[in-house]
Design a protein around this motif. Structure first.
Motif, PDB file in Angstrom:
ATOM      1  N   LYS A   1      17.533  32.941  43.001  1.00 15.23           N
ATOM      2  CA  LYS A   1      17.506  33.954  44.064  1.00 15.23           C
ATOM      3  C   LYS A   1      16.694  35.174  43.627  1.00 15.23           C
ATOM      4  O   LYS A   1      15.933  35.748  44.419  1.00 15.23           O
ATOM      5  N   LEU A   2      16.869  35.583  42.376  1.00 15.81           N
ATOM      6  CA  LEU A   2      16.099  36.704  41.837  1.00 15.81           C
ATOM      7  C   LEU A   2      14.611  36.400  41.842  1.00 15.81           C
ATOM      8  O   LEU A   2      13.789  37.229  42.248  1.00 15.81           O
ATOM      9  N   ASN A   3      14.257  35.210  41.385  1.00 11.33           N
ATOM     10  CA  ASN A   3      12.856  34.831  41.288  1.00 11.33           C
ATOM     11  C   ASN A   3      12.217  34.747  42.673  1.00 11.33           C
ATOM     12  O   ASN A   3      11.057  35.128  42.854  1.00 11.33           O
ATOM     13  N   TYR A   4      12.997  34.282  43.656  1.00  6.55           N
ATOM     14  CA  TYR A   4      12.479  34.180  45.026  1.00  6.55           C
ATOM     15  C   TYR A   4      12.006  35.550  45.515  1.00  6.55           C
ATOM     16  O   TYR A   4      10.955  35.669  46.134  1.00  6.55           O
ATOM     17  N   ILE A   5      12.803  36.578  45.229  1.00  2.00           N
ATOM     18  CA  ILE A   5      12.430  37.936  45.639  1.00  2.00           C
ATOM     19  C   ILE A   5      11.287  38.466  44.778  1.00  2.00           C
ATOM     20  O   ILE A   5      10.298  39.005  45.282  1.00  2.00           O
ATOM     21  N   ALA A   6      11.411  38.284  43.456  1.00  2.00           N
ATOM     22  CA  ALA A   6      10.458  38.890  42.515  1.00  2.00           C
ATOM     23  C   ALA A   6       9.019  38.442  42.762  1.00  2.00           C
ATOM     24  O   ALA A   6       8.097  39.256  42.745  1.00  2.00           O
ATOM     25  N   VAL A   7       8.810  37.143  43.005  1.00  2.00           N
ATOM     26  CA  VAL A   7       7.435  36.635  43.142  1.00  2.00           C
ATOM     27  C   VAL A   7       6.809  36.992  44.485  1.00  2.00           C
ATOM     28  O   VAL A   7       5.614  36.787  44.689  1.00  2.00           O
ATOM     29  N   ARG A   8       7.608  37.541  45.392  1.00  2.00           N
ATOM     30  CA  ARG A   8       7.096  37.938  46.710  1.00  2.00           C
ATOM     31  C   ARG A   8       6.932  39.451  46.852  1.00  2.00           C
ATOM     32  O   ARG A   8       6.527  39.929  47.903  1.00  2.00           O
ATOM     33  N   LEU A   9       7.230  40.195  45.799  1.00  2.62           N
ATOM     34  CA  LEU A   9       7.026  41.638  45.833  1.00  2.62           C
ATOM     35  C   LEU A   9       5.574  41.951  45.506  1.00  2.62           C
ATOM     36  O   LEU A   9       5.039  41.469  44.514  1.00  2.62           O
ATOM     37  N   PRO A  10       4.902  42.774  46.323  1.00  4.02           N
ATOM     38  CA  PRO A  10       3.502  43.127  46.050  1.00  4.02           C
ATOM     39  C   PRO A  10       3.397  44.084  44.867  1.00  4.02           C
ATOM     40  O   PRO A  10       4.400  44.613  44.378  1.00  4.02           O
ATOM     41  N   ASN A  11       2.181  44.304  44.442  1.00  5.43           N
ATOM     42  CA  ASN A  11       1.936  45.227  43.340  1.00  5.43           C
ATOM     43  C   ASN A  11       2.243  46.665  43.766  1.00  5.43           C
ATOM     44  O   ASN A  11       2.156  47.013  44.946  1.00  5.43           O
ATOM     45  N   LEU A  12       2.582  47.494  42.794  1.00  7.63           N
ATOM     46  CA  LEU A  12       2.776  48.916  43.061  1.00  7.63           C
ATOM     47  C   LEU A  12       1.423  49.584  43.286  1.00  7.63           C
ATOM     48  O   LEU A  12       0.470  49.313  42.548  1.00  7.63           O
ATOM     49  N   PRO A  13       1.306  50.456  44.275  1.00 11.01           N
ATOM     50  CA  PRO A  13       0.032  51.158  44.474  1.00 11.01           C
ATOM     51  C   PRO A  13      -0.190  52.190  43.387  1.00 11.01           C
ATOM     52  O   PRO A  13       0.761  52.807  42.884  1.00 11.01           O
ATOM     53  N   ALA A  14      -1.440  52.384  43.014  1.00  8.01           N
ATOM     54  CA  ALA A  14      -1.779  53.453  42.072  1.00  8.01           C
ATOM     55  C   ALA A  14      -1.443  54.801  42.712  1.00  8.01           C
ATOM     56  O   ALA A  14      -1.371  54.929  43.935  1.00  8.01           O
TER      57      ALA A  14
ATOM     58  N   MET B   1       2.883  39.919  38.925  1.00 13.41           N
ATOM     59  CA  MET B   1       4.296  40.179  39.156  1.00 13.41           C
ATOM     60  C   MET B   1       4.646  41.534  38.560  1.00 13.41           C
ATOM     61  O   MET B   1       4.098  41.936  37.537  1.00 13.41           O
ATOM     62  N   LEU B   2       5.574  42.224  39.203  1.00 13.39           N
ATOM     63  CA  LEU B   2       5.984  43.525  38.702  1.00 13.39           C
ATOM     64  C   LEU B   2       6.819  43.397  37.443  1.00 13.39           C
ATOM     65  O   LEU B   2       7.481  42.378  37.210  1.00 13.39           O
ATOM     66  N   ASP B   3       6.795  44.445  36.643  1.00 13.11           N
ATOM     67  CA  ASP B   3       7.722  44.563  35.527  1.00 13.11           C
ATOM     68  C   ASP B   3       9.074  44.913  36.129  1.00 13.11           C
ATOM     69  O   ASP B   3       9.267  46.011  36.662  1.00 13.11           O
ATOM     70  N   MET B   4      10.020  43.983  36.080  1.00  9.38           N
ATOM     71  CA  MET B   4      11.308  44.171  36.746  1.00  9.38           C
ATOM     72  C   MET B   4      12.144  45.291  36.124  1.00  9.38           C
ATOM     73  O   MET B   4      13.112  45.751  36.710  1.00  9.38           O
ATOM     74  N   LYS B   5      11.758  45.736  34.934  1.00  6.82           N
ATOM     75  CA  LYS B   5      12.463  46.872  34.333  1.00  6.82           C
ATOM     76  C   LYS B   5      12.315  48.122  35.194  1.00  6.82           C
ATOM     77  O   LYS B   5      13.159  49.013  35.161  1.00  6.82           O
ATOM     78  N   LEU B   6      11.224  48.184  35.965  1.00  7.60           N
ATOM     79  CA  LEU B   6      11.008  49.343  36.826  1.00  7.60           C
ATOM     80  C   LEU B   6      12.085  49.442  37.900  1.00  7.60           C
ATOM     81  O   LEU B   6      12.536  50.541  38.247  1.00  7.60           O
ATOM     82  N   LEU B   7      12.499  48.306  38.430  1.00  9.25           N
ATOM     83  CA  LEU B   7      13.562  48.321  39.435  1.00  9.25           C
ATOM     84  C   LEU B   7      14.918  48.615  38.804  1.00  9.25           C
ATOM     85  O   LEU B   7      15.782  49.231  39.421  1.00  9.25           O
ATOM     86  N   ARG B   8      15.101  48.185  37.569  1.00  9.46           N
ATOM     87  CA  ARG B   8      16.385  48.424  36.903  1.00  9.46           C
ATOM     88  C   ARG B   8      16.514  49.868  36.432  1.00  9.46           C
ATOM     89  O   ARG B   8      17.585  50.468  36.556  1.00  9.46           O
ATOM     90  N   ASN B   9      15.419  50.413  35.909  1.00 10.31           N
ATOM     91  CA  ASN B   9      15.500  51.713  35.241  1.00 10.31           C
ATOM     92  C   ASN B   9      14.968  52.883  36.068  1.00 10.31           C
ATOM     93  O   ASN B   9      15.240  54.039  35.747  1.00 10.31           O
ATOM     94  N   ASP B  10      14.183  52.601  37.113  1.00 11.96           N
ATOM     95  CA  ASP B  10      13.604  53.672  37.915  1.00 11.96           C
ATOM     96  C   ASP B  10      13.575  53.217  39.374  1.00 11.96           C
ATOM     97  O   ASP B  10      12.530  53.184  40.014  1.00 11.96           O
ATOM     98  N   PHE B  11      14.764  52.889  39.874  1.00 14.32           N
ATOM     99  CA  PHE B  11      14.854  52.243  41.182  1.00 14.32           C
ATOM    100  C   PHE B  11      14.300  53.114  42.298  1.00 14.32           C
ATOM    101  O   PHE B  11      13.502  52.647  43.122  1.00 14.32           O
ATOM    102  N   GLU B  12      14.692  54.368  42.374  1.00 13.77           N
ATOM    103  CA  GLU B  12      14.318  55.217  43.505  1.00 13.77           C
ATOM    104  C   GLU B  12      12.802  55.380  43.620  1.00 13.77           C
ATOM    105  O   GLU B  12      12.225  55.229  44.710  1.00 13.77           O
ATOM    106  N   ASN B  13      12.145  55.671  42.505  1.00 13.56           N
ATOM    107  CA  ASN B  13      10.693  55.846  42.526  1.00 13.56           C
ATOM    108  C   ASN B  13       9.984  54.536  42.858  1.00 13.56           C
ATOM    109  O   ASN B  13       9.048  54.515  43.665  1.00 13.56           O
ATOM    110  N   THR B  14      10.425  53.441  42.238  1.00 13.10           N
ATOM    111  CA  THR B  14       9.796  52.137  42.481  1.00 13.10           C
ATOM    112  C   THR B  14       9.996  51.702  43.925  1.00 13.10           C
ATOM    113  O   THR B  14       9.064  51.209  44.574  1.00 13.10           O
ATOM    114  N   ALA B  15      11.206  51.895  44.448  1.00 17.18           N
ATOM    115  CA  ALA B  15      11.495  51.525  45.838  1.00 17.18           C
ATOM    116  C   ALA B  15      10.650  52.348  46.809  1.00 17.18           C
ATOM    117  O   ALA B  15      10.145  51.820  47.812  1.00 17.18           O
TER     118      ALA B  15
END
Length: 424
Positions: A96-109, A1-15
């Motif tokens: 609802k948050l968990n439903y999305i979070a557990v279905r997000l793939p890993n970030l590519p290197a 699972m992703l570190d959700m702080k990445l979406l909170r603190n660095d949304f544009e890059n993570t997205a």
């Protein structure tokens, strides 16, 4: 699972990175909106709970002083109902948050090629020269059926399509292949051999990333939260689930032979004959647990470990780096090894080696205590070393002779009891 702080603190890059893996920005915007609502509800709930605690102290003091506290008691009942409502809303938002979070793939290197599918994969190297045949090379299933060492017809009769019987020297060849692989991994490459359970629970499947998104790809036991393993990666990686390891045992290398069970959902019409795409097949798996700063070094070593088998068996192959659109759900970076299949005149996947970084470790809670005493998530890696049936298929095609016999690769002769040629 992703570190959700990445979406909170660095949304544009993570997205942007997740977009290369097919994740829509609307999904991530929805996550952020629910996350903001969650935090707002938490603040309200905590403030009310603090208020209730403060007033409860005042009520206790009033009672000790034999003073009337009825109004405060009544007010706190109302506050309690508000807290109950807020907590119910919070639980709904977290679901609802968990439903999305557990279905997000890993970030590519960072160095993974960006692409939509396998056509965007990048060849890293080729090793070995495909053999030139005087005759038109036959498909491995044709060679095997002529030698009476594989029986697909009776496999289908007993179990259905995509099942097979190995017979006589065919069974001996399969056994020789996986015993050779295991011996190489254990005695030359430093892996610890394991025999794992072949049935795992839902939490184990969640830990490695197969659940909840890919349930259609597996065989589950009816009426029970248990699944036949799609790969030994699942039980091997979950061996340390929920544990904190000591740094001094790292890195840990495991290897195991196991059957793999795949429903092959969505593969209708693909590889309907032969050993390439079965519902049940043997595979030797490699799994590593590594400190984050060494995990990509360990990935290169793992690829080399798989390559050693192909080199030693004299099978031409190539190594490719998978694009963002072709990587598996849990992987941050993946190399595929593809072996040359003469009858198709093309390379086919025989191993996939991935660094999942801390993606699986977060899901399975696999951690270690570093030199400073801080608890951190490990990086997990996995790779096929190799898919056994596909290795047999490659041997049958690459080592076929004009008279229909098969020359046994030199490294396998001791495992074949001295047999050098498979004849009818």
């Amino acid at each position: 699972m992703l570190d959700m702080k990445l979406l909170r603190n660095d949304f544009e890059n993570t997205a942007a990175r997740l977009k290369t893996r097919g994740v829509k920005e609307e999904t991530l915007q929805e996550f952020v909106a629910w996350d903001e609502k969650r935090r707002a509800l938490l603040v309200q709930s905590e403030e009310l709970k603090k208020h209730r605690n403060d007033v409860s102290s005042e009520i206790a003091l009033a009672r000790r002083n034999k003073e009337n506290a009825d109004e405060k008691i009544l007010a706190m009942k109302e506050v309690g109902e508000e807290i109950k409502t807020l907590d119910a809303d919070l639980a709904e938002v977290e679901e609802k948050l968990n439903y999305i979070a557990v279905r997000l793939p890993n970030l590519p290197a960072a160095d993974v090629p960006v692409g939509l599918d396998e056509s965007d994969n990048v060849e890293k190297r080729k090793v070995g020269t495909p053999k030139t045949f005087d005759q038109e090379p036959k498909a491995h299933w044709e060679v095997a059926e002529n030698l009476d060492i594989l029986d697909f017809e009776r496999g289908a009769k007993v179990s259905g399509s995509r099942f097979v019987y190995y017979k006589g020297l065919g069974a001996r060849l399969e056994r020789a292949v996986y015993n050779y692989m295991l011996d190489l991994h254990v005695y030359e490459q430093g892996y610890t051999e394991m025999i794992t359970p072949y049935i795992v629970n839902d939490q184990a499947m969640f830990g490695t990333g197969q659940f909840p998104k890919f349930k259609e790809d597996v065989f589950q036991l009816a009426g029970q939260p248990l699944t036949l393993i799609p790969t030994a990666e699942v039980p091997l990686t979950n061996y340390y689930a929920g544990e904190i390891l000591n740094q001094d045992i790292l890195p840990v290398y495991f290897t195991a032979l196991s059957p793999s069970f795949r429903s092959e959902a969505g593969s209708a019409g693909r590889d309907t004959r032969g050993l390439i795409r079965l519902h049940q097949f043997n595979k030797v798996e490699m799994v590593k647990f590594s400190e984050p700063e060494h995990s990509y070094e360990e990935l290169e070593k793992m690829v080399g470990n798989a390559e050693d088998i192909l080199k030693n068996l004299g099978l031409p192959y190539r190594v490719i780096t998978l694009s963002t659109g072709d990587m598996g759900f849990s992987a941050a970076k993946t190399y595929d090894l593809e072996v040359w299949m003469p009858q198709q005149a093309m390379y086919r996947e025989i191993s996939s080696c991935s660094n999942c970084e801390d993606f699986q470790a977060r899901r399975a809670m696999i951690r270690y205590r570093n030199a400073d005493g801080k608890v951190q998530y490990l990086h997990t890696l996995n790779g096929s070393g190799l898919a056994v049936g596909r290795t047999v298929a490659a041997i049958l095609e690459n080592y076929q002779n004009p008279d229909g016999t098969i020359t046994v690769p030199e490294k396998l002769v001791p495992y074949m009891g001295g047999v050098t040629t498979i004849t009818k």
